[in-house]
Motif scaffolding. Structure first.
Motif, short mmCIF file in Angstrom:
data_model
loop_
_atom_site.label_atom_id
_atom_site.label_comp_id
_atom_site.label_asym_id
_atom_site.label_seq_id
_atom_site.Cartn_x
_atom_site.Cartn_y
_atom_site.Cartn_z
N LEU A 33 0.83 -1.20 0.00
CA LEU A 33 0.00 0.00 0.00
C LEU A 33 0.87 1.26 0.00
CD1 LEU A 33 -2.96 0.91 0.02
CD2 LEU A 33 -2.85 0.97 2.51
N HIS A 34 1.94 1.24 0.81
CA HIS A 34 2.86 2.38 0.84
C HIS A 34 3.54 2.57 -0.51
CE1 HIS A 34 2.52 3.51 5.01
NE2 HIS A 34 2.59 2.25 5.35
N GLU A 35 3.98 1.46 -1.13
CA GLU A 35 4.60 1.54 -2.45
C GLU A 35 3.61 2.13 -3.45
OE1 GLU A 35 5.78 -2.42 -3.49
OE2 GLU A 35 7.33 -2.51 -1.94
N LEU A 36 2.36 1.65 -3.38
CA LEU A 36 1.34 2.12 -4.31
C LEU A 36 1.10 3.61 -4.16
CD1 LEU A 36 -1.18 -0.84 -4.15
CD2 LEU A 36 -0.07 -0.01 -6.23
N HIS A 37 1.06 4.10 -2.92
CA HIS A 37 0.87 5.54 -2.69
C HIS A 37 1.95 6.32 -3.42
CE1 HIS A 37 -1.91 5.49 1.09
NE2 HIS A 37 -2.40 4.82 0.08
N ASP A 38 3.22 5.86 -3.31
CA ASP A 38 4.33 6.54 -3.97
C ASP A 38 4.20 6.45 -5.48
OD1 ASP A 38 5.34 7.16 -1.50
OD2 ASP A 38 6.82 5.54 -1.48
N GLU A 39 3.87 5.24 -5.98
CA GLU A 39 3.76 5.04 -7.43
C GLU A 39 2.62 5.87 -8.01
OE1 GLU A 39 3.72 0.86 -8.57
OE2 GLU A 39 5.25 0.44 -7.04
N ILE A 40 1.51 5.95 -7.28
CA ILE A 40 0.36 6.74 -7.74
C ILE A 40 0.74 8.23 -7.78
CG2 ILE A 40 -1.93 7.56 -7.03
CD1 ILE A 40 -2.49 4.60 -6.18
N LYS A 41 1.44 8.67 -6.75
CA LYS A 41 1.87 10.07 -6.69
C LYS A 41 2.77 10.39 -7.89
CE LYS A 41 4.12 13.29 -3.56
NZ LYS A 41 5.50 13.31 -3.07
N THR A 42 3.72 9.51 -8.17
CA THR A 42 4.63 9.70 -9.30
C THR A 42 3.87 9.72 -10.62
OG1 THR A 42 6.36 8.57 -8.04
CG2 THR A 42 6.72 8.80 -10.40
N ALA A 43 2.94 8.77 -10.77
CA ALA A 43 2.17 8.70 -12.02
C ALA A 43 1.34 9.97 -12.21
CB ALA A 43 1.28 7.46 -12.01
N THR A 92 0.55 6.48 -19.29
CA THR A 92 0.62 6.88 -17.88
C THR A 92 -0.75 6.79 -17.23
OG1 THR A 92 2.42 8.39 -18.43
CG2 THR A 92 1.42 8.67 -16.28
N SER A 93 -1.80 7.22 -17.93
CA SER A 93 -3.11 7.18 -17.29
C SER A 93 -3.63 5.75 -17.18
CB SER A 93 -4.11 8.11 -17.99
OG SER A 93 -4.41 7.65 -19.27
N LYS A 94 -3.27 4.87 -18.13
CA LYS A 94 -3.61 3.45 -18.00
C LYS A 94 -2.91 2.85 -16.79
CE LYS A 94 -4.67 1.82 -22.67
NZ LYS A 94 -3.93 1.55 -23.92
N ASN A 95 -1.64 3.19 -16.64
CA ASN A 95 -0.84 2.73 -15.52
C ASN A 95 -1.46 3.22 -14.20
OD1 ASN A 95 1.35 1.62 -14.06
ND2 ASN A 95 2.45 3.57 -14.16
N LEU A 96 -1.84 4.48 -14.18
CA LEU A 96 -2.45 5.08 -12.99
C LEU A 96 -3.73 4.34 -12.63
CD1 LEU A 96 -2.25 7.36 -10.92
CD2 LEU A 96 -3.38 8.87 -12.53
N GLU A 97 -4.53 4.03 -13.64
CA GLU A 97 -5.78 3.29 -13.43
C GLU A 97 -5.50 1.93 -12.79
OE1 GLU A 97 -8.89 2.22 -16.69
OE2 GLU A 97 -8.42 4.37 -16.88
N LYS A 98 -4.49 1.22 -13.34
CA LYS A 98 -4.09 -0.09 -12.80
C LYS A 98 -3.68 0.03 -11.33
CE LYS A 98 -1.27 -2.67 -15.78
NZ LYS A 98 -1.16 -2.20 -17.12
N LEU A 99 -2.87 1.05 -11.04
CA LEU A 99 -2.39 1.27 -9.68
C LEU A 99 -3.55 1.55 -8.73
CD1 LEU A 99 0.75 3.49 -10.42
CD2 LEU A 99 0.79 1.13 -9.59
N GLU A 100 -4.49 2.38 -9.17
CA GLU A 100 -5.66 2.72 -8.35
C GLU A 100 -6.49 1.47 -8.07
OE1 GLU A 100 -6.27 5.59 -6.93
OE2 GLU A 100 -5.59 7.25 -8.20
N GLU A 101 -6.65 0.61 -9.09
CA GLU A 101 -7.41 -0.63 -8.91
C GLU A 101 -6.71 -1.55 -7.91
OE1 GLU A 101 -8.03 -2.44 -12.76
OE2 GLU A 101 -9.32 -0.79 -13.40
N GLU A 102 -5.39 -1.67 -8.07
CA GLU A 102 -4.63 -2.52 -7.14
C GLU A 102 -4.76 -1.98 -5.72
OE1 GLU A 102 -0.22 -4.27 -6.08
OE2 GLU A 102 -0.47 -3.29 -8.02
N LYS A 103 -4.70 -0.65 -5.59
CA LYS A 103 -4.82 -0.03 -4.27
C LYS A 103 -6.17 -0.39 -3.64
CE LYS A 103 -5.30 4.41 -2.04
NZ LYS A 103 -5.38 5.85 -2.23
N GLU A 104 -7.25 -0.30 -4.42
CA GLU A 104 -8.58 -0.65 -3.91
C GLU A 104 -8.61 -2.09 -3.43
OE1 GLU A 104 -11.90 0.16 -6.54
OE2 GLU A 104 -11.15 2.21 -6.86
N SER A 105 -8.00 -2.97 -4.23
CA SER A 105 -7.96 -4.39 -3.90
C SER A 105 -7.18 -4.63 -2.60
CB SER A 105 -7.35 -5.17 -5.07
OG SER A 105 -6.82 -6.38 -4.62
#
Length: 130
Positions: A33-43, A92-105
């Motif tokens: 979750l912490h990694e995802l927060h960083d990755e989402i911020k970067t994206a 980038t926006s596809k990647n962001l979408e994937k990251l957001e979905e993973e975060k929800e999961s």
């Protein structure tokens, strides 16, 4: 039923192998979750930068523009740069979408584990972060 809890304090609940697996899984999810927060911020920052670049490109009258590829600046036709930026934005926006979905999961799985673990250990376990 009433008699079987007599004399044992709540902190003496036995931790089974399965509990330990759940606790470990929770820890792994929490790290992710912490990694995802960083990755989402970067994206998101990348999206904004591409948006800015795209807007600057619209405003320029040049047919050939300086385009940075890695460490190098190249002189590239404006329409080619526009295409590249559009592709990067889409990626980038596809990647962001994937990251957001993973975060929800991850959040959902953590909530599920919390329910199980707090259900069993009540106050003798702390999964919250400071």
């Amino acid at each position: 039923m009433a008699g079987d809890m007599a004399g044992t304090s709540g902190s003496e609940v036995e931790v089974t192998w399965e509990d330990q697996q759940n606790i470990n899984k929770f820890g792994r999810l929490n790290n992710r979750l912490h990694e995802l927060h960083d990755e989402i911020k970067t994206a998101k920052e990348t999206c904004e930068n591409l948006e800015d670049a795209s807007n600057e490109l619209i405003l320029t009258d040049e047919d050939i523009v300086r385009f940075q590829i890695g460490e190098v600046f190249a002189h590239v036709p404006k329409d080619e740069v526009e295409t590249r930026i559009e592709n990067m934005k889409e990626e980038t926006s596809k990647n962001l979408e994937k990251l957001e979905e993973e975060k929800e999961s991850v959040v959902a799985q953590m909530a599920e584990l919390k329910k199980i673990l707090y259900g069993k250990f009540k106050d003798s376990i702390n999964l919250e972060e400071d």
